[in-house]
Design a protein around this motif. Structure first.
Motif, PDB file in Angstrom:
ATOM      1  N   PHE A 166       0.836  -1.122  -0.113  1.00 49.46           N
ATOM      2  CA  PHE A 166      -0.017  -0.021  -0.010  1.00 49.46           C
ATOM      3  C   PHE A 166       0.983   1.237   0.089  1.00 49.46           C
ATOM      4  CE2 PHE A 166      -2.810   3.334   1.851  1.00 49.46           C
ATOM      5  CZ  PHE A 166      -3.918   2.827   1.018  1.00 49.46           C
ATOM      6  N   ALA A 167       2.022   1.292   0.692  1.00 50.88           N
ATOM      7  CA  ALA A 167       2.859   2.435   0.819  1.00 50.88           C
ATOM      8  C   ALA A 167       3.259   2.724  -0.663  1.00 50.88           C
ATOM      9  CB  ALA A 167       4.158   2.108   1.704  1.00 50.88           C
ATOM     10  N   ARG A 168       3.404   1.833  -1.378  1.00 50.75           N
ATOM     11  CA  ARG A 168       3.948   2.074  -2.938  1.00 50.75           C
ATOM     12  C   ARG A 168       3.062   3.058  -3.589  1.00 50.75           C
ATOM     13  NH1 ARG A 168       5.363  -4.053  -5.274  1.00 50.75           N
ATOM     14  NH2 ARG A 168       6.819  -4.513  -3.447  1.00 50.75           N
ATOM     15  N   TYR A 169       1.792   3.093  -3.320  1.00 55.39           N
ATOM     16  CA  TYR A 169       0.798   3.903  -3.838  1.00 55.39           C
ATOM     17  C   TYR A 169       1.139   5.519  -3.642  1.00 55.39           C
ATOM     18  CZ  TYR A 169      -2.089   0.050  -4.782  1.00 55.39           C
ATOM     19  OH  TYR A 169      -2.614  -1.098  -5.294  1.00 55.39           O
ATOM     20  N   PHE A 170       2.051   5.593  -2.386  1.00 60.06           N
ATOM     21  CA  PHE A 170       2.468   7.159  -2.156  1.00 60.06           C
ATOM     22  C   PHE A 170       3.953   7.285  -2.196  1.00 60.06           C
ATOM     23  CE2 PHE A 170      -1.398   5.821   0.206  1.00 60.06           C
ATOM     24  CZ  PHE A 170      -2.271   7.271  -0.022  1.00 60.06           C
ATOM     25  N   ALA A 174      -3.916   1.141  10.389  1.00 62.50           N
ATOM     26  CA  ALA A 174      -2.456   1.231  10.205  1.00 62.50           C
ATOM     27  C   ALA A 174      -2.333   1.757   8.741  1.00 62.50           C
ATOM     28  CB  ALA A 174      -1.594   0.179  10.717  1.00 62.50           C
ATOM     29  N   ARG A 175      -2.942   0.716   8.021  1.00 61.58           N
ATOM     30  CA  ARG A 175      -2.813   1.112   6.446  1.00 61.58           C
ATOM     31  C   ARG A 175      -3.173   2.546   6.102  1.00 61.58           C
ATOM     32  NH1 ARG A 175      -6.482  -2.570   2.735  1.00 61.58           N
ATOM     33  NH2 ARG A 175      -8.001  -0.667   3.341  1.00 61.58           N
ATOM     34  N   SER A 176      -4.478   2.942   6.551  1.00 60.40           N
ATOM     35  CA  SER A 176      -4.921   4.372   6.287  1.00 60.40           C
ATOM     36  C   SER A 176      -3.960   5.450   6.768  1.00 60.40           C
ATOM     37  CB  SER A 176      -6.039   4.564   6.845  1.00 60.40           C
ATOM     38  OG  SER A 176      -6.243   4.404   8.273  1.00 60.40           O
ATOM     39  N   LEU A 177      -2.900   5.233   7.552  1.00 60.39           N
ATOM     40  CA  LEU A 177      -2.173   6.164   8.102  1.00 60.39           C
ATOM     41  C   LEU A 177      -0.415   6.148   7.464  1.00 60.39           C
ATOM     42  CD1 LEU A 177      -2.701   5.497  11.972  1.00 60.39           C
ATOM     43  CD2 LEU A 177      -3.436   7.575  10.605  1.00 60.39           C
ATOM     44  N   VAL A 178      -0.743   5.059   6.555  1.00 60.78           N
ATOM     45  CA  VAL A 178       0.975   5.076   5.643  1.00 60.78           C
ATOM     46  C   VAL A 178       1.409   6.353   5.373  1.00 60.78           C
ATOM     47  CG1 VAL A 178       2.057   4.023   3.830  1.00 60.78           C
ATOM     48  CG2 VAL A 178       0.843   2.692   5.478  1.00 60.78           C
ATOM     49  N   ASN A 179       0.764   7.072   4.597  1.00 59.35           N
ATOM     50  CA  ASN A 179       0.964   8.462   3.980  1.00 59.35           C
ATOM     51  C   ASN A 179       1.104   9.565   5.090  1.00 59.35           C
ATOM     52  OD1 ASN A 179      -1.708   8.126   4.091  1.00 59.35           O
ATOM     53  ND2 ASN A 179      -2.016   9.846   2.601  1.00 59.35           N
ATOM     54  N   ARG A 180       0.715   9.563   6.368  1.00 59.07           N
ATOM     55  CA  ARG A 180       0.974  10.330   7.464  1.00 59.07           C
ATOM     56  C   ARG A 180      -0.341  11.393   7.239  1.00 59.07           C
ATOM     57  NH1 ARG A 180       5.312   9.874  10.697  1.00 59.07           N
ATOM     58  NH2 ARG A 180       7.230   8.871   9.853  1.00 59.07           N
ATOM     59  N   PRO A 181      -1.633  10.987   6.727  1.00 56.14           N
ATOM     60  CA  PRO A 181      -2.647  12.085   6.369  1.00 56.14           C
ATOM     61  C   PRO A 181      -2.793  12.854   7.400  1.00 56.14           C
ATOM     62  CG  PRO A 181      -3.629   9.923   7.272  1.00 56.14           C
ATOM     63  CD  PRO A 181      -2.110   9.645   7.225  1.00 56.14           C
ATOM     64  N   ARG A 182      -3.327  14.212   6.917  1.00 56.83           N
ATOM     65  CA  ARG A 182      -3.826  15.265   7.705  1.00 56.83           C
ATOM     66  C   ARG A 182      -5.160  14.940   8.169  1.00 56.83           C
ATOM     67  NH1 ARG A 182      -3.029  19.950   3.711  1.00 56.83           N
ATOM     68  NH2 ARG A 182      -4.104  21.219   5.196  1.00 56.83           N
ATOM     69  N   LEU A 183      -6.006  14.254   7.150  1.00 51.32           N
ATOM     70  CA  LEU A 183      -7.457  14.091   7.562  1.00 51.32           C
ATOM     71  C   LEU A 183      -7.502  12.521   7.488  1.00 51.32           C
ATOM     72  CD1 LEU A 183     -10.452  14.592   7.913  1.00 51.32           C
ATOM     73  CD2 LEU A 183     -10.323  14.988   5.374  1.00 51.32           C
ATOM     74  N   LEU A 184      -7.968  11.981   8.397  1.00 54.45           N
ATOM     75  CA  LEU A 184      -8.255  10.471   8.577  1.00 54.45           C
ATOM     76  C   LEU A 184      -9.780  10.206   8.662  1.00 54.45           C
ATOM     77  CD1 LEU A 184      -7.374   7.453   9.072  1.00 54.45           C
ATOM     78  CD2 LEU A 184      -7.300   7.944  11.401  1.00 54.45           C
ATOM     79  N   LYS A 229      12.632   3.489   3.936  1.00 50.76           N
ATOM     80  CA  LYS A 229      11.716   4.389   4.255  1.00 50.76           C
ATOM     81  C   LYS A 229      10.313   3.731   4.517  1.00 50.76           C
ATOM     82  CE  LYS A 229       9.691   8.964   3.222  1.00 50.76           C
ATOM     83  NZ  LYS A 229       9.465   9.843   2.218  1.00 50.76           N
ATOM     84  N   ALA A 230       9.938   2.708   3.490  1.00 46.24           N
ATOM     85  CA  ALA A 230       8.570   2.066   3.780  1.00 46.24           C
ATOM     86  C   ALA A 230       8.639   1.120   4.945  1.00 46.24           C
ATOM     87  CB  ALA A 230       8.386   1.265   2.444  1.00 46.24           C
ATOM     88  N   LEU A 231       9.790   0.369   4.929  1.00 49.01           N
ATOM     89  CA  LEU A 231       9.789  -0.394   6.186  1.00 49.01           C
ATOM     90  C   LEU A 231       9.672   0.060   7.599  1.00 49.01           C
ATOM     91  CD1 LEU A 231      10.438  -3.619   7.194  1.00 49.01           C
ATOM     92  CD2 LEU A 231      12.902  -2.993   6.790  1.00 49.01           C
ATOM     93  N   SER A 232      10.472   1.034   7.510  1.00 46.69           N
ATOM     94  CA  SER A 232      10.643   1.952   8.849  1.00 46.69           C
ATOM     95  C   SER A 232       9.107   2.277   9.205  1.00 46.69           C
ATOM     96  CB  SER A 232      11.639   3.021   8.653  1.00 46.69           C
ATOM     97  OG  SER A 232      11.546   4.081   9.938  1.00 46.69           O
ATOM     98  N   ARG A 233       8.343   3.196   8.371  1.00 49.06           N
ATOM     99  CA  ARG A 233       7.194   3.449   8.250  1.00 49.06           C
ATOM    100  C   ARG A 233       5.992   2.363   8.718  1.00 49.06           C
ATOM    101  NH1 ARG A 233       3.875   6.971  10.758  1.00 49.06           N
ATOM    102  NH2 ARG A 233       1.911   7.561   9.705  1.00 49.06           N
ATOM    103  N   CYS A 234       6.278   1.260   8.057  1.00 45.00           N
ATOM    104  CA  CYS A 234       5.276   0.149   8.480  1.00 45.00           C
ATOM    105  C   CYS A 234       5.813  -0.453   9.805  1.00 45.00           C
ATOM    106  CB  CYS A 234       5.453  -0.931   7.492  1.00 45.00           C
ATOM    107  SG  CYS A 234       4.772  -0.471   5.732  1.00 45.00           S
ATOM    108  N   GLU A 235       6.905  -0.637  10.291  1.00 43.02           N
ATOM    109  CA  GLU A 235       7.312  -0.884  11.701  1.00 43.02           C
ATOM    110  C   GLU A 235       6.658  -0.199  12.562  1.00 43.02           C
ATOM    111  OE1 GLU A 235      11.534  -1.507  11.491  1.00 43.02           O
ATOM    112  OE2 GLU A 235      11.361  -3.774  10.617  1.00 43.02           O
TER     113      GLU A 235
END
Length: 306
Positions: free
Chosen positions: A100-104, A146-156, A110-116
């Motif tokens: 999912f992180a690849r979409y962003f 957790a998946r919805s937060l991958v891109n550090r959203p301003r609005l969840l 960087k992806a591994l760190s964010r997912c962990e």
């Protein structure tokens, strides 16, 4: 700053207005709730906000952008937790997040760190190599958050995030939502659980038949529409029911009548309860604090919706 601004917003399907000229504003770093019975227009409203549906008419700005013009830019700044569990069963817990992180354009270390980081946040790091089918319902919902937060959203956007979960799982998700709000994330929530809305929402609207019928904080709405207390009366037979109804009207008490109960709404709970219970307590009479469910049922009715 307002994160969402809807003005005279309309969405029609085959000439039927699912969302009928509504207006709302969601402020930065608040949890804003959209409540309503089935078919009220909640999910349609939310789908327009995350650019899945285009409005029929009216204005809709999300993160300062017009949803008709800057869809890509809006999607970069939002996270969506849908009602359904749509995780990929062929991937592990970790790989569901990494793909999912690849979409962003979040890849590699960087992806591994964010997912962990996210798996630690939702308490699933120990399950990172597990198959999706090995997770409980609560774990799956936490993984979708957790998946919805991958891109550090301003609005969840959370569309009924705890439906079908046990109390422990629900409270774990509540704690995560509160933590996110404290860290600066704006949360838009739809839910059928009135205790959830009361616990999490700073402000909310109640929709019915495509329209917003009330808005405010949970405490304000309870005080305005249900008072401080509710008295539930169980008539001891048909004659008693007629006598209760006549008395409540005579005293000008605010009440609702159902097939089995009377519900009296009052700001003077102990005083009114003492009066009513002495006269009509033989069938059962209970005093309790008013809550958001009382408001919801009073305004939208108690009949089942398809």
């Amino acid at each position: 700053m307002d994160v969402v601004i809807a003005t005279d917003l309309v969405k029609t399907f085959r000439q039927v207005a699912a969302v009928d000229h509504i207006g709302l504003r969601v402020s930065q770093q608040e949890c804003f709730g959209i409540l309503g019975p089935n078919g009220a227009g909640k999910t349609t409203t939310v789908k327009m906000i995350y650019c899945f549906l285009e409005p029929t008419s009216g204005g809709l700005e999300v993160l300062g952008e017009d949803t008709r013009k800057n869809t890509r830019r809006i999607k970069e700044g939002i996270g969506v937790c849908p009602q359904e569990n749509n995780l990929d069963p062929d991937l592990t817990v970790m790989d569901n997040l990494r793909v999912f992180a690849r979409y962003f354009d979040i890849v590699g270390a960087k992806a591994l760190s964010r997912c962990e980081e996210l798996l630690h946040f939702v308490g699933l790091y120990g399950k990172r190599n597990s198959a999706i089918d090995e997770l409980s319902g609560g774990m799956k919902r936490r993984l979708i958050i957790a998946r919805s937060l991958v891109n550090r959203p301003r609005l969840l956007i959370l569309d009924e995030p705890t439906t079908g979960l046990d109390p422990q799982a629900r409270h774990q998700i509540w704690e995560s939502i509160i933590s996110l709000k404290k860290s600066g994330t704006t949360v838009l929530l739809t839910t059928h659980y009135m205790d959830e809305a009361t616990h999490l929402c700073d402000r909310l609207v109640i929709m019915d038949k495509g329209k917003i019928i009330v808005s405010g904080s949970p405490k304000e709405l309870i005080r305005q529409y249900a008072g401080s207390h509710v008295i539930e009366i169980s008539p001891a037979g048909a004659p008693a029911g007629e006598a209760i109804e006549s008395y409540l009207k005579q005293k000008a008490y605010a009440f609702e009548k159902t097939a089995t109960h009377f519900f009296v709404y009052t700001q003077k709970g102990p005083e009114v309860f003492s009066d009513i219970s002495l006269k009509f307590g033989e069938g059962g009479c209970a005093l309790r604090m008013a809550n958001l469910e009382d408001v919801f049922l009073k305004l939208t009715g108690r009949e089942l919706r398809e």
